[in-house]
Design an enzyme around this catalytic site. Structure first.
Site, PDB file in Angstrom:
ATOM      1  N   CYS A  19      13.603  20.829  15.138  1.00 22.78           N
ATOM      2  CA  CYS A  19      12.038  20.913  14.474  1.00 22.78           C
ATOM      3  C   CYS A  19      12.081  19.626  13.403  1.00 22.78           C
ATOM      4  O   CYS A  19      13.029  19.126  13.139  1.00 22.78           O
ATOM      5  CB  CYS A  19      12.215  22.444  13.613  1.00 22.78           C
ATOM      6  SG  CYS A  19      13.227  22.492  12.526  1.00 22.78           S
ATOM      7  N   CYS A  58      14.475  19.993  10.672  1.00 19.95           N
ATOM      8  CA  CYS A  58      15.833  19.577  10.896  1.00 19.95           C
ATOM      9  C   CYS A  58      15.973  18.128  10.927  1.00 19.95           C
ATOM     10  O   CYS A  58      16.899  17.467  10.821  1.00 19.95           O
ATOM     11  CB  CYS A  58      16.244  20.046  12.541  1.00 19.95           C
ATOM     12  SG  CYS A  58      16.019  21.930  12.462  1.00 19.95           S
TER      13      CYS A  58
END
Length: 75
Positions: A10, A13
């Site tokens: 994501c 991240c």
């Protein structure tokens, strides 16, 4: 020092990975930074919310993106 960024890919991240690499570079620490995206590997750390930062086998941060200064302090 071994650093792992746990996350499935994501935006948060990826941001954590980027700032972690920058913090290591700015601090001049001898460390390897690895991105772990496999959910089964992530679960072995007991992390249920990503992103997470693991330093030398210990979960240091989970479920949020810290500031670069906070990461430097952990290093």
């Amino acid at each position: 020092m071994e650093i792992k960024v746990l996350g499935t890919g994501c935006t948060k991240c990826k941001t954590l990975e980027d700032i972690t690499r920058k913090a290591v570079e700015e601090k001049g620490v001898d460390a390897t930074v690895e991105k772990v995206e496999d959910i089964m590997q992530i679960m072995t750390y007991g992390v249920m919310t990503t992103p997470a930062l693991v330093i030398d086998g210990k979960v240091a941060i989970k479920g949020r993106v810290p500031s670069i200064d906070e990461i430097k302090d952990l290093l």
